[in-house]
Design an enzyme around this catalytic site. Sequence first.
Site, PDB file in Angstrom:
ATOM      1  N   GLY A 138       0.821  -1.212   0.000  1.00  0.00           N
ATOM      2  CA  GLY A 138       0.000   0.000   0.000  1.00  0.00           C
ATOM      3  C   GLY A 138       0.850   1.255   0.000  1.00  0.00           C
ATOM      4  O   GLY A 138       0.333   2.370  -0.083  1.00  0.00           O
ATOM      5  N   THR A 139       2.155   1.070   0.057  1.00  0.00           N
ATOM      6  CA  THR A 139       3.072   2.193   0.165  1.00  0.00           C
ATOM      7  C   THR A 139       3.246   2.943  -1.150  1.00  0.00           C
ATOM      8  O   THR A 139       3.658   4.096  -1.155  1.00  0.00           O
ATOM      9  CB  THR A 139       4.468   1.695   0.577  1.00  0.00           C
ATOM     10  OG1 THR A 139       4.883   0.726  -0.406  1.00  0.00           O
ATOM     11  CG2 THR A 139       4.435   1.042   1.943  1.00  0.00           C
ATOM     12  N   GLN A 197       2.530   8.336   2.772  1.00  0.00           N
ATOM     13  CA  GLN A 197       3.241   7.610   3.820  1.00  0.00           C
ATOM     14  C   GLN A 197       3.434   8.474   5.063  1.00  0.00           C
ATOM     15  O   GLN A 197       3.190   8.040   6.184  1.00  0.00           O
ATOM     16  CB  GLN A 197       4.617   7.158   3.307  1.00  0.00           C
ATOM     17  CG  GLN A 197       4.543   6.013   2.329  1.00  0.00           C
ATOM     18  CD  GLN A 197       3.981   4.774   2.986  1.00  0.00           C
ATOM     19  OE1 GLN A 197       4.633   4.138   3.798  1.00  0.00           O
ATOM     20  NE2 GLN A 197       2.751   4.454   2.661  1.00  0.00           N
ATOM     21  N   LYS A 227      16.449   7.210   1.438  1.00  0.00           N
ATOM     22  CA  LYS A 227      16.662   6.722   2.809  1.00  0.00           C
ATOM     23  C   LYS A 227      15.544   5.802   3.269  1.00  0.00           C
ATOM     24  O   LYS A 227      15.782   4.873   4.033  1.00  0.00           O
ATOM     25  CB  LYS A 227      16.766   7.906   3.781  1.00  0.00           C
ATOM     26  CG  LYS A 227      18.137   8.574   3.815  1.00  0.00           C
ATOM     27  CD  LYS A 227      18.197   9.631   4.893  1.00  0.00           C
ATOM     28  CE  LYS A 227      19.602  10.223   5.007  1.00  0.00           C
ATOM     29  NZ  LYS A 227      19.597  11.391   5.921  1.00  0.00           N
ATOM     30  N   GLU A 236       8.195   4.560   8.035  1.00  0.00           N
ATOM     31  CA  GLU A 236       7.875   4.535   9.456  1.00  0.00           C
ATOM     32  C   GLU A 236       8.019   5.865  10.181  1.00  0.00           C
ATOM     33  O   GLU A 236       7.360   6.109  11.188  1.00  0.00           O
ATOM     34  CB  GLU A 236       8.726   3.441  10.135  1.00  0.00           C
ATOM     35  CG  GLU A 236       8.231   2.096   9.670  1.00  0.00           C
ATOM     36  CD  GLU A 236       9.177   0.953   9.932  1.00  0.00           C
ATOM     37  OE1 GLU A 236       9.017   0.306  10.960  1.00  0.00           O
ATOM     38  OE2 GLU A 236      10.071   0.691   9.096  1.00  0.00           O
TER      39      GLU A 236
HETATM   40 MO1  MOS Z   1       7.551  -2.584   9.484  1.00  0.00          MO
HETATM   41  S1  MOS Z   1       7.090  -2.526  11.453  1.00  0.00           S
HETATM   42  O1  MOS Z   1       9.199  -2.761   9.428  1.00  0.00           O
HETATM   43  O2  MOS Z   1       6.552  -3.496   8.594  1.00  0.00           O
END
Ligand code: MOS
Length: 705
Positions: A468-469, A600, A662, A666
């Site tokens: 989904g990214t 994201q 990079k 997250e």
């Molecule tokens: Mo992630 S918590 O590295 O899918």
Amino acid sequence: MTTAPTRKHFVGTAHTRVEGRDKVTGAARYASEIPFDRLAHGWLVLSTIARGRITSVEDTPVLAMPGVVAVLHHGNAPRVDTDYTGLLGTAPDPTAALFQHDRVPHAGWPVALVVADTSEQAREAAEALVVHYEQEPHDVDFTAEHPDAYPLDSHLPAVAEKGDLEAELAASAAVVDAEYTTPEEHHNPMEPHAAAARWDGGRLDVVDSNQGTLWVASELANLFSLDPASVRVRSEHVGGGFGSKGLRAHQVAAVMAATVLQRPVRVVMTRRQMFSLAGYRSPTRQHLRLGADADGRLRALEHRCLSLTSTVHEFVEPGADPARTMYDADAHHTANHVVRLDVPTPTWMRAPGEAPGSFALESALDELAEKLGIDPIELRVRNEPALGPVSGLPFSGRNLLACFREGARRFGWADRDPRPGLRRDGRWLLGTGTAAASFPAGAAPSTAAVTAEADGTFTVRINAADIGTGARTALTLVAADALEAAPERVRVRIGDSDFGPAFIAGGSMGTRSWSWAVTVAAEELRERLALGAAVPPEGITVRSDTTEAVGALARKERHSFGAQFAEVAVDVDTGEVRVRRMLGIFAAGRIVNPLTARGQFVGGMTWGISMALHEEAVRDAGTGGHYGADLAGYHVAAHADVPLVEADWIDDPDPDDPVGIKGIGEIGIVGAAAAIANAVRHATGVRHRHLPIRPDRVLMAGRHA
Ligand code: MOS
């Protein structure tokens, strides 16, 4: 005259998802939608006790129910091998080794699989299956004192210490000494875990929803003692993962049943089952002690994080880790400890360690700034380390302060009156807060194959996962630049273990690791084509393997950084906290596709709102299970909770990456909850150290407590 596309110009430009039309029209099929002939449906039966033994499984009456073809349990299931080290360097979580013994280590432990011709028949029979237990006392109480907690090394040392903490604290002009807690949190990706398995001409063929097909394939090969080449796992479209979609019970259940029945079997988790089978983020208790000189320079930093794990597998939520990158001090002590309880094994969840750790650390910094009468951004400026505080290594790049400068300018921080509880909008008290963010920036070896087709198009094959990214689209742009071809001529195929080794969608390392491999292969192909090579009907394929190049990276502190800002409104009479706006400015490498990258960052920040105000899985001490294990009982931020969330970035290409990437998966959640908690403090004068900041907590605290 035709114009050749300008070199290197697609990376950095907005591009809608290449599979977007397929997704919105339903043409894109997810794991549970892919048809198989003679497909049978498995339904998992989970334990109703939190600790003990299975004494009997009354499968006979259930086997007589309509459509039921098998009931698998510890008395009849195939044996599996768990004596191996997995692809990620760890022993397998025994939770995935289904039905191997009669022990029940937590509520929601898989005890049986009912297989039937239809999903409805399987569910009906699974609900009718009677399992008898010999129950033992259990302990799920994380809030109790745990003298038996122990340090557990994961990717970093569990404990890192330098300097004399007590002496530096004693010599400090201001000290913060506080405990912060975060609750158990669950990933809840939109698409539940689902897998179908079948034997096809001597090969095991699995269609799954996961973050790495080779990861799952290698675990299955190990568990079932199969030649790795005889296992194929595909995962073309994935509706979210966030760390929860590795090897889990559903794939193993599907393979077991398909093997026993010699028939394709699909197993899908329900939302409720995901609360015990999909992994989750451990609750944390974090103790922070900060000591500083009057000018704000840190003399002492102690961050101790306690998390929990199950009795069957070790997993640590390393909340103390961010302090090792963010701030130095003469005495610097960080420690991650775990305690074993009768609960499911937690797992990686978006920004493991950093998400809860940054809440405590960045809240404590805010408390220190207030005690010292120093602006919270200025306090961070004064504590900007020259080297990694624990590693002693140079940073590959550290643009944290640039993020704060740009964020402060755009958010309007300069006008802020630091005094709490002064601003009002009708019944709402208003406040603003800020926090820093960081996340490791890594790359891992991957392989790719790029083919020049005879029709002038290109096919990229890489075992990437797009959870989904937007990774598939990012790789299309990366390949287009390396090939000097328009993205429309580039087809990127992913999610197939037959494409060979590539890193998982995890650790914010996926797109970077895959882009590296794609770039190497595509550039070599472009050079070959530039020499005038004629393309034969089968095309020209160039393969890459980045193992050596990635291994040659110099040892440095490699991180992305960011600055989070939040404005909140608090109604102290109802306890309601509303986030009014958020701004995140990130230094996270070259941004490949601004459209999906913004998604994201904003997604991570939105989860930060959810973490700050809503999310909390509550365990019942009596049953050892959850209250409200569904999206009614477990609150996540919904549309109306998410106001103006803006994310942007500064130019920060990674000097050691071929594309400058990079990784951005997250960092958006890191620091977000702290920025909101700091804003609540600014609004009300009350410091909330326990997440989520629920209405009852706001009400009980009142104002200016
Ligand atoms: Mo992630 S918590 O590295 O899918």
